[in-house]
Design a protein around this motif. Sequence first.
Motif, PDB file in Angstrom:
ATOM      1  N   HIS A 160     -22.553   5.760  10.261  1.00 33.44           N
ATOM      2  CA  HIS A 160     -22.799   6.543  11.987  1.00 33.44           C
ATOM      3  C   HIS A 160     -24.756   6.416  12.697  1.00 33.44           C
ATOM      4  CE1 HIS A 160     -19.269   8.824  12.998  1.00 33.44           C
ATOM      5  NE2 HIS A 160     -18.824   8.901  11.772  1.00 33.44           N
ATOM      6  N   HIS A 161     -25.156   5.772  11.061  1.00 37.37           N
ATOM      7  CA  HIS A 161     -26.912   5.530  11.274  1.00 37.37           C
ATOM      8  C   HIS A 161     -26.790   4.035  11.038  1.00 37.37           C
ATOM      9  CE1 HIS A 161     -27.772   9.684  10.118  1.00 37.37           C
ATOM     10  NE2 HIS A 161     -26.576   9.490   9.324  1.00 37.37           N
ATOM     11  N   ILE A 199     -20.463   7.196   6.025  1.00 34.77           N
ATOM     12  CA  ILE A 199     -22.066   7.933   6.359  1.00 34.77           C
ATOM     13  C   ILE A 199     -23.491   6.921   6.778  1.00 34.77           C
ATOM     14  CG2 ILE A 199     -24.006   9.382   5.416  1.00 34.77           C
ATOM     15  CD1 ILE A 199     -21.501  10.652   3.480  1.00 34.77           C
ATOM     16  N   GLU A 211     -26.211  12.802   3.547  1.00 35.88           N
ATOM     17  CA  GLU A 211     -26.350  12.501   4.989  1.00 35.88           C
ATOM     18  C   GLU A 211     -27.275  13.807   5.230  1.00 35.88           C
ATOM     19  OE1 GLU A 211     -25.548  12.557   9.078  1.00 35.88           O
ATOM     20  OE2 GLU A 211     -24.446  11.640   7.340  1.00 35.88           O
ATOM     21  N   THR A 212     -27.968  14.968   5.071  1.00 32.88           N
ATOM     22  CA  THR A 212     -29.299  15.498   5.260  1.00 32.88           C
ATOM     23  C   THR A 212     -30.606  15.062   5.506  1.00 32.88           C
ATOM     24  OG1 THR A 212     -28.395  17.617   4.392  1.00 32.88           O
ATOM     25  CG2 THR A 212     -30.286  17.618   5.227  1.00 32.88           C
ATOM     26  N   HIS A 213     -30.737  13.911   4.466  1.00 34.83           N
ATOM     27  CA  HIS A 213     -31.439  12.991   4.155  1.00 34.83           C
ATOM     28  C   HIS A 213     -31.734  11.947   4.998  1.00 34.83           C
ATOM     29  CE1 HIS A 213     -33.750  14.684   0.583  1.00 34.83           C
ATOM     30  NE2 HIS A 213     -32.558  14.469   0.162  1.00 34.83           N
ATOM     31  N   LEU A 214     -30.967  11.385   5.435  1.00 30.42           N
ATOM     32  CA  LEU A 214     -30.733   9.941   6.136  1.00 30.42           C
ATOM     33  C   LEU A 214     -30.911  10.527   8.045  1.00 30.42           C
ATOM     34  CD1 LEU A 214     -28.052   8.312   5.492  1.00 30.42           C
ATOM     35  CD2 LEU A 214     -30.254   7.791   5.543  1.00 30.42           C
ATOM     36  N   SER A 215     -30.353  12.050   8.525  1.00 27.69           N
ATOM     37  CA  SER A 215     -30.482  12.689   9.500  1.00 27.69           C
ATOM     38  C   SER A 215     -32.069  13.131   9.880  1.00 27.69           C
ATOM     39  CB  SER A 215     -29.509  14.054  10.083  1.00 27.69           C
ATOM     40  OG  SER A 215     -28.024  13.272   9.542  1.00 27.69           O
ATOM     41  N   ASP A 216     -32.475  13.889   8.603  1.00 27.21           N
ATOM     42  CA  ASP A 216     -34.454  14.487   8.341  1.00 27.21           C
ATOM     43  C   ASP A 216     -34.692  13.115   9.225  1.00 27.21           C
ATOM     44  OD1 ASP A 216     -35.950  15.920   8.753  1.00 27.21           O
ATOM     45  OD2 ASP A 216     -36.258  16.067   6.469  1.00 27.21           O
ATOM     46  N   PRO A 217     -35.525  12.933  10.322  1.00 25.01           N
ATOM     47  CA  PRO A 217     -36.545  12.176  10.915  1.00 25.01           C
ATOM     48  C   PRO A 217     -37.390  11.971   9.956  1.00 25.01           C
ATOM     49  CG  PRO A 217     -36.458  13.798  12.254  1.00 25.01           C
ATOM     50  CD  PRO A 217     -35.330  14.226  11.148  1.00 25.01           C
ATOM     51  N   TRP A 257     -36.858   6.111   4.758  1.00 28.41           N
ATOM     52  CA  TRP A 257     -35.505   5.473   4.382  1.00 28.41           C
ATOM     53  C   TRP A 257     -35.584   4.717   3.288  1.00 28.41           C
ATOM     54  CZ3 TRP A 257     -31.969   4.146   9.418  1.00 28.41           C
ATOM     55  CH2 TRP A 257     -31.217   5.768  10.387  1.00 28.41           C
TER      56      TRP A 257
END
Length: 334
Positions: free
Chosen positions: A121-122, A118, A17-23, A27
């Motif tokens: 949500h993205h 997770i 989640e931390t990696h996916l949320s980092d702009p 990906w």
Amino acid sequence: LPKATEQFYEGWLADLETHLSDPKTDWHRLTRDLLFQINYPGVKDYEGMLQDPKTPETTRVALLCLDPRNITLEPEYYAEVDAERFAKVKPLIWLWQSFDRSPLGGGNVHLGVRFRRILAHHLFARCGRNFKAFQFVELSYGYNLEVGDDCVVHRHVLLDDRGGITLGNRVSISDYANVYSHTHSIVDQKDVTNARTVLEDDVRITYHATVLAGVHVGRNAMVGAVAVATKNVRPYHVNVGIPAKSIRVKPDAPPEAYVTELCEKHGLAREEAARLQREAEQLDAARHPGVVELVGVDGSEQARRDRPSPEHRRPGGRHDHGKEQVWACLTALV
């Protein structure tokens, strides 16, 4: 699960989640690295293994396919695809599909449901609380999906969101069901029409059922096993068959759920028919105190079959004989 295992899973998922949320996260690279770790545990050098001339050719092809930049997905061939939007979510769709086909994701419900939540949500246009997707759920674009709270999507479900799909709160879609939002012309198969499909709150789509593009399934309605919903399903109605038709109304339905096309044959708007239904209920209640449930104003045989025999009726109960008068009352008012 053992507490130590659950904690380890949660830590791994939190890191994802931390990696996916980092702009700043790529990906494509994230997906490639995760799939490499899943499929080649203990091997650290992806590039080195790929470039090593001793690596068998088939293995090198398999390594290339871990990177979503090296594969194509069916939606990329759709005429109306928004190439830019799909390019953004493509790595997550590939990660979702590949995870399900891996030892980690296959039948591991505890980890798999949390992993897909997770990603959702993205990936989705909107994803509510406590979303649950079991293994082998297939998406088209992903970005045209709007999902409410507490929705459950079971195994091998197809969510074709080309034209958009909206799931309300507490929607349940059973195994092998298909929900479409696009259709092809019977004259020219290349002529595609997209239409948003809506499943309102508390809808149930049961095993192997199909909902076609543009269909609106009303709240608390059900589409039965193997049924094909080609038209809208009224709230609280149970539709079965091919094409799906209403066979009954749920016993907890409000009075307005019983207002059907029969009222419309008399030239009544649905709101006016509902008003007459309430007047009929009041009139019948005055004649027969204690009536708490109505027979469907469609006068269906199903409604009659649902009524118990006289010896099993309880005075003042939900099967009191007074409700038989409701249809007659409504007819008189019309």
